[in-house]
Design a protein around this motif. Structure first.
Motif, PDB file in Angstrom:
ATOM      1  N   GLY A  65      11.401  -8.252  -0.255  1.00  0.00           N
ATOM      2  CA  GLY A  65      11.094  -7.273   0.778  1.00  0.00           C
ATOM      3  C   GLY A  65      10.099  -7.838   1.772  1.00  0.00           C
ATOM      4  N   ASP A  66       9.469  -6.959   2.515  1.00  0.00           N
ATOM      5  CA  ASP A  66       8.536  -7.366   3.576  1.00  0.00           C
ATOM      6  C   ASP A  66       7.159  -7.657   2.984  1.00  0.00           C
ATOM      7  OD1 ASP A  66      10.564  -6.899   5.408  1.00  0.00           O
ATOM      8  OD2 ASP A  66       9.910  -4.849   5.828  1.00  0.00           O
ATOM      9  N   TRP A  67       6.720  -8.875   3.171  1.00  0.00           N
ATOM     10  CA  TRP A  67       5.390  -9.247   2.694  1.00  0.00           C
ATOM     11  C   TRP A  67       4.803 -10.244   3.692  1.00  0.00           C
ATOM     12  CZ3 TRP A  67       4.069 -14.332   1.423  1.00  0.00           C
ATOM     13  CH2 TRP A  67       5.131 -15.230   1.302  1.00  0.00           C
ATOM     14  N   HIS A  68       3.503 -10.429   3.608  1.00  0.00           N
ATOM     15  CA  HIS A  68       2.823 -11.364   4.497  1.00  0.00           C
ATOM     16  C   HIS A  68       1.619 -11.951   3.782  1.00  0.00           C
ATOM     17  CE1 HIS A  68       0.756  -7.495   5.197  1.00  0.00           C
ATOM     18  NE2 HIS A  68      -0.325  -8.236   5.366  1.00  0.00           N
ATOM     19  N   TYR A  69       1.050 -13.003   4.386  1.00  0.00           N
ATOM     20  CA  TYR A  69      -0.172 -13.588   3.852  1.00  0.00           C
ATOM     21  C   TYR A  69      -1.367 -12.823   4.403  1.00  0.00           C
ATOM     22  CZ  TYR A  69       2.623 -17.609   2.364  1.00  0.00           C
ATOM     23  OH  TYR A  69       3.550 -18.420   1.746  1.00  0.00           O
ATOM     24  N   HIS A 104      -3.827 -14.447   0.043  1.00  0.00           N
ATOM     25  CA  HIS A 104      -3.065 -13.730  -0.970  1.00  0.00           C
ATOM     26  C   HIS A 104      -1.804 -13.124  -0.368  1.00  0.00           C
ATOM     27  CE1 HIS A 104      -6.983 -13.019  -3.448  1.00  0.00           C
ATOM     28  NE2 HIS A 104      -6.562 -14.263  -3.503  1.00  0.00           N
ATOM     29  N   CYS A 105      -0.809 -12.926  -1.204  1.00  0.00           N
ATOM     30  CA  CYS A 105       0.433 -12.301  -0.768  1.00  0.00           C
ATOM     31  C   CYS A 105       0.263 -10.782  -0.773  1.00  0.00           C
ATOM     32  CB  CYS A 105       1.575 -12.691  -1.688  1.00  0.00           C
ATOM     33  SG  CYS A 105       1.924 -14.464  -1.684  1.00  0.00           S
ATOM     34  N   VAL A 106       0.605 -10.165   0.330  1.00  0.00           N
ATOM     35  CA  VAL A 106       0.474  -8.716   0.490  1.00  0.00           C
ATOM     36  C   VAL A 106       1.869  -8.120   0.625  1.00  0.00           C
ATOM     37  CG1 VAL A 106      -0.473  -6.841   1.882  1.00  0.00           C
ATOM     38  CG2 VAL A 106      -1.761  -8.985   1.604  1.00  0.00           C
ATOM     39  N   ALA A 107       2.228  -7.246  -0.300  1.00  0.00           N
ATOM     40  CA  ALA A 107       3.533  -6.591  -0.284  1.00  0.00           C
ATOM     41  C   ALA A 107       3.428  -5.268   0.467  1.00  0.00           C
ATOM     42  CB  ALA A 107       4.015  -6.356  -1.710  1.00  0.00           C
ATOM     43  N   GLN A 108       4.347  -5.048   1.381  1.00  0.00           N
ATOM     44  CA  GLN A 108       4.359  -3.792   2.126  1.00  0.00           C
ATOM     45  C   GLN A 108       5.211  -2.751   1.404  1.00  0.00           C
ATOM     46  OE1 GLN A 108       4.937  -6.503   5.781  1.00  0.00           O
ATOM     47  NE2 GLN A 108       4.174  -4.597   6.678  1.00  0.00           N
ATOM     48  N   PRO A 112       9.330  -3.440  10.276  1.00  0.00           N
ATOM     49  CA  PRO A 112      10.012  -3.523   8.973  1.00  0.00           C
ATOM     50  C   PRO A 112      11.312  -4.300   9.079  1.00  0.00           C
ATOM     51  CG  PRO A 112       9.338  -1.267   9.443  1.00  0.00           C
ATOM     52  CD  PRO A 112       9.135  -2.046  10.694  1.00  0.00           C
ATOM     53  N   GLY A 113      11.624  -5.022   8.011  1.00  0.00           N
ATOM     54  CA  GLY A 113      12.895  -5.714   7.936  1.00  0.00           C
ATOM     55  C   GLY A 113      13.941  -4.839   7.281  1.00  0.00           C
ATOM     56  N   GLN A 114      14.983  -5.479   6.790  1.00  0.00           N
ATOM     57  CA  GLN A 114      16.068  -4.744   6.137  1.00  0.00           C
ATOM     58  C   GLN A 114      15.554  -4.153   4.819  1.00  0.00           C
ATOM     59  OE1 GLN A 114      19.030  -4.452   7.561  1.00  0.00           O
ATOM     60  NE2 GLN A 114      19.978  -3.233   5.960  1.00  0.00           N
ATOM     61  N   GLU A 158       3.226   1.831  -1.364  1.00  0.00           N
ATOM     62  CA  GLU A 158       2.135   1.602  -0.428  1.00  0.00           C
ATOM     63  C   GLU A 158       1.891   0.100  -0.337  1.00  0.00           C
ATOM     64  OE1 GLU A 158      -1.425   2.268  -3.716  1.00  0.00           O
ATOM     65  OE2 GLU A 158      -1.005   3.829  -2.248  1.00  0.00           O
ATOM     66  N   THR A 159       1.063  -0.299   0.586  1.00  0.00           N
ATOM     67  CA  THR A 159       0.739  -1.717   0.716  1.00  0.00           C
ATOM     68  C   THR A 159      -0.036  -2.197  -0.511  1.00  0.00           C
ATOM     69  OG1 THR A 159       0.689  -1.563   3.120  1.00  0.00           O
ATOM     70  CG2 THR A 159      -0.461  -3.424   2.130  1.00  0.00           C
ATOM     71  N   VAL A 160       0.390  -3.341  -1.069  1.00  0.00           N
ATOM     72  CA  VAL A 160      -0.219  -3.874  -2.295  1.00  0.00           C
ATOM     73  C   VAL A 160      -0.676  -5.304  -2.046  1.00  0.00           C
ATOM     74  CG1 VAL A 160       0.153  -4.495  -4.706  1.00  0.00           C
ATOM     75  CG2 VAL A 160       1.221  -2.429  -3.777  1.00  0.00           C
ATOM     76  N   ASP A 161      -1.990  -5.519  -2.109  1.00  0.00           N
ATOM     77  CA  ASP A 161      -2.518  -6.882  -2.098  1.00  0.00           C
ATOM     78  C   ASP A 161      -2.411  -7.401  -3.526  1.00  0.00           C
ATOM     79  OD1 ASP A 161      -3.957  -9.235  -2.103  1.00  0.00           O
ATOM     80  OD2 ASP A 161      -5.579  -8.467  -0.842  1.00  0.00           O
ATOM     81  N   THR A 162      -1.502  -8.342  -3.746  1.00  0.00           N
ATOM     82  CA  THR A 162      -1.271  -8.816  -5.113  1.00  0.00           C
ATOM     83  C   THR A 162      -2.449  -9.598  -5.677  1.00  0.00           C
ATOM     84  OG1 THR A 162      -0.284 -10.906  -4.373  1.00  0.00           O
ATOM     85  CG2 THR A 162       1.195  -8.985  -4.590  1.00  0.00           C
ATOM     86  N   GLY A 163      -3.337 -10.084  -4.796  1.00  0.00           N
ATOM     87  CA  GLY A 163      -4.427 -10.934  -5.265  1.00  0.00           C
ATOM     88  C   GLY A 163      -3.961 -12.305  -5.688  1.00  0.00           C
ATOM     89  N   GLN A 164      -2.720 -12.672  -5.334  1.00  0.00           N
ATOM     90  CA  GLN A 164      -2.111 -13.902  -5.822  1.00  0.00           C
ATOM     91  C   GLN A 164      -1.719 -14.809  -4.664  1.00  0.00           C
ATOM     92  OE1 GLN A 164       1.374 -12.436  -7.739  1.00  0.00           O
ATOM     93  NE2 GLN A 164       0.250 -11.023  -9.076  1.00  0.00           N
TER      94      GLN A 164
END
Length: 577
Positions: free
Chosen positions: A232-236, A241-245, A293-295, A306-312
């Motif tokens: 899905g849509d995520w960004h640095y 860290h990788c942030v999942a939208q 947003p993407g597909q 919700e937006t999740v900062d994975t901490g990773q």
């Protein structure tokens, strides 16, 4: 102090097959994005990364894919400058699936060897990633041609967990590499989680593949995990860290620092003689928190609301090419393994245990060709340091922590076992030398694993069956009840198990160690001894992996299998005080 011969001084064969590889998986297609972000020419960027990998993180090899032959040759030259080797996929190999003919196997090998065999810094031929079990026979044909034309360099590949047993059993690859990626995101329905389940999965695979490789005279390399995967849509984020939208499915998660250390040492404890982490470079991603947003994800898996900062981080390197804490931890462990590598290369998994540990510590016994004894100890607590005891069979005169280069005190207790206190950081492992004079080392008087038709003892009311190990990583043979549901018994006279005690007994106890499984209510495996062969007294149930003293005067031992349990193996072990 143990030390590695500098790679640059080794002959080509030693630089390949005899090298204890410590490195990372290098997907060439990710270089351009990272070099651009760093403001560097791609080749200057790669040169700097190689220098850091070797000098700061103690790597001696990179595993390169998705690269043309000309670029592979140039990369080998850069690696050689930094005393590293490259194993990589030759360009002709890429098309093997469409050309499974004898002629193609030969031409593929001829073209590859012509271009690469004499290249400085080239360490071996990598065939395509993750072939399936039914494709391995053709890859073995390519391997045979490559090694016929160039015996100085090994041919290797990496297989998934389910295909690795076939790679071990059905091919003549001398090196087997398996990519065991255990850390699925919590709540993922597609793989092992949470963390304790992930660790159990990795250990099962490492044990099975290490033992299978040893039985067939193959070298086992492990490719552990350092990456995540977000669908899905995520960004640095600002910290890398990788942030999942919202709307993302979290598939794999990046292991913590403790889990990185644990993967490395758990692999080595189970016979791996090479560790190459997937993956060095993070994927290119120019999205930001404000990107449209993407597909939407069209799958049935749980989504973020919700937006999740994975901490990773996404890999060993951050998107700005700085080192992640995971890479730093990997390098620290690689530094220790470089010192131990010459010794580790000669160690084999022991067919019977001498060292034992209680959770969260885990111990595995190893030995060299001269019979010298060692134990790899790993801390399963990947979140906190642990001080625990390692129990050892009698006969040892000393204990040395080879990683710390320090002697460790041995104490004795009422149960005849020796004990040592071991302190390990989260997920850390170490290698212990178990010092014992020849003639006083514990020896196996009998080992039974039910893998041959002739078994030790008298089996009544049961049978030996082959069982598929969890996750399909191999077979285990075990004594189980028959369909009538009555208990099964396996009875052995002590003379068969340990030698005739009336003739001679060792000065120390004789131990029984057995493995198996319990299932359902009640005990799975009960152990009892008799002094007359008629009446038996129970001494314990389901004491798997625990040394049990065989009483003086015992004439017989009996295993009783019930309640759906199983007996998988047992050993008699004689000791001297």
């Amino acid at each position: 102090m143990l030390s590695l011969v500098p790679i640059a001084l080794l002959a080509p064969a030693a630089r390949a097959a005899d090298l204890f590889p410590l490195g990372a998986y290098w997907p060439q297609e990710r270089v351009a994005w990272l070099a651009e972000k760093a403001g560097l020419d791609p080749w200057e960027y790669q040169d700097r990364v190689l220098a850091r990998l070797h000098h700061e993180h103690h790597c001696n090899m990179i595993w390169v894919v998705n690269i043309g032959t000309d670029d592979l040759i140039r990369l080998c030259g850069l690696a050689a400058k930094h005393d590293m080797v490259v194993v990589g996929t030759p360009e002709p190999v890429i098309w093997w699936r469409q050309n499974r003919t004898p002629e193609f196997a030969l031409k593929c090998a001829e073209e590859s060897v012509k271009r690469l065999a004499e290249v400085e810094g080239f360490g071996g031929y990598v065939l395509i990633d993750e072939p399936r079990a039914w494709e391995l026979s053709y890859l073995d044909a390519i391997r045979a041609e490559l090694e016929r034309l160039d015996p100085q360099h090994p041919t290797i590949m990496v297989t998934m967990r389910g295909d690795t047993p076939a790679a071990i059993a059905r091919t003549n690859f001398g090196i087997i590499t398996s990519d065991i990626y255990p850390f699925f995101a919590d709540g993922s329905p597609n793989g092992p989680n949470p963390a304790p389940v992930s660790r159990a999965y990795y250990r099962l695979c490492a044990q099975a593949f290490g033992e299978q490789c040893q039985a067939r005279g193959k070298t086992f390399w492990m490719m552990p995990q350092c990456y995540n995967e977000i669908w899905g849509d995520w960004h640095y984020g600002a910290d890398g860290h990788c942030v999942a939208q919202p709307g993302c499915y979290l598939h794999w998660r990046t292991p913590t620092v403790g889990e990185m250390r644990w993967q490395t040492w758990e692999a080595v404890a189970n016979g791996a003689r090479g560790v190459v982490y997937f993956v060095l470079f993070p994927p290119g991603n120019d999205r930001t928190a404000d990107s449209p947003p993407g597909q939407p994800q069209d799958n049935p898996f749980p989504k973020t609301t919700e937006t999740v900062d994975t901490g990773q981080p996404a890999a060993l390197l951050n998107a700005d090419s700085s080192a992640t804490p995971q890479l730093t931890a990997m390098g620290e462990d690689f530094a220790a393994l470089q010192e131990l590598a010459p010794l580790l290369q000669g160690l084999r998994l022991s067919p019977f245990p001498i060292a034992f540990a209680q959770p969260p510590l885990h111990a595995r016994t190893l030995r060299d060709g001269a019979g010298n004894l060692y134990a790899a100890v790993v801390n399963d607590n990947t979140d906190a340091p642990t001080t625990g005891e390692v129990a050892l069979l009698p006969g040892l005169s000393g204990l040395r922590d080879l990683k710390r280069e320090a002697d460790t005190a041995l104490t004795s207790g009422d149960d005849a076992l020796l004990r040592a206190s071991i302190e390990l950081a989260p997920g850390e492992g170490t290698l212990l030398q178990l010092v014992a004079e020849p003639g006083r080392r514990p020896v196996a008087t009998c080992v039974e694993d039910f893998t041959t038709p002739l078994i030790t003892g008298r089996l009544e009311g049961g049978e030996v069956r082959a069982r598929v190990l969890g996750w399909g990583v191999g077979w285990e043979y075990e004594v189980v009840q028959t369909a009538d549901g009555n208990p099964a018994t396996l009875t052995c006279d002590i003379a068969t198990l340990t030698g005739d005690p009336k003739v001679h007994r060792p000065s120390g106890p004789i131990f029984l160690v057995y493995e198996g499984r319990a299932a359902g209510e009640g005990s799975g495996v009960e152990v009892s001894f008799s002094t007359d062969g008629e009446s038996f007294a129970t001494v314990g149930t389901d004491q798997f992996g625990v040394p049990v003293v065989i009483p003086n005067g015992a004439s017989d031992v009996r295993f009783t299998v019930s309640n759906g349990g199983a007996l998988a193996q047992f050993s008699g072990i004689a000791t001297e005080k």
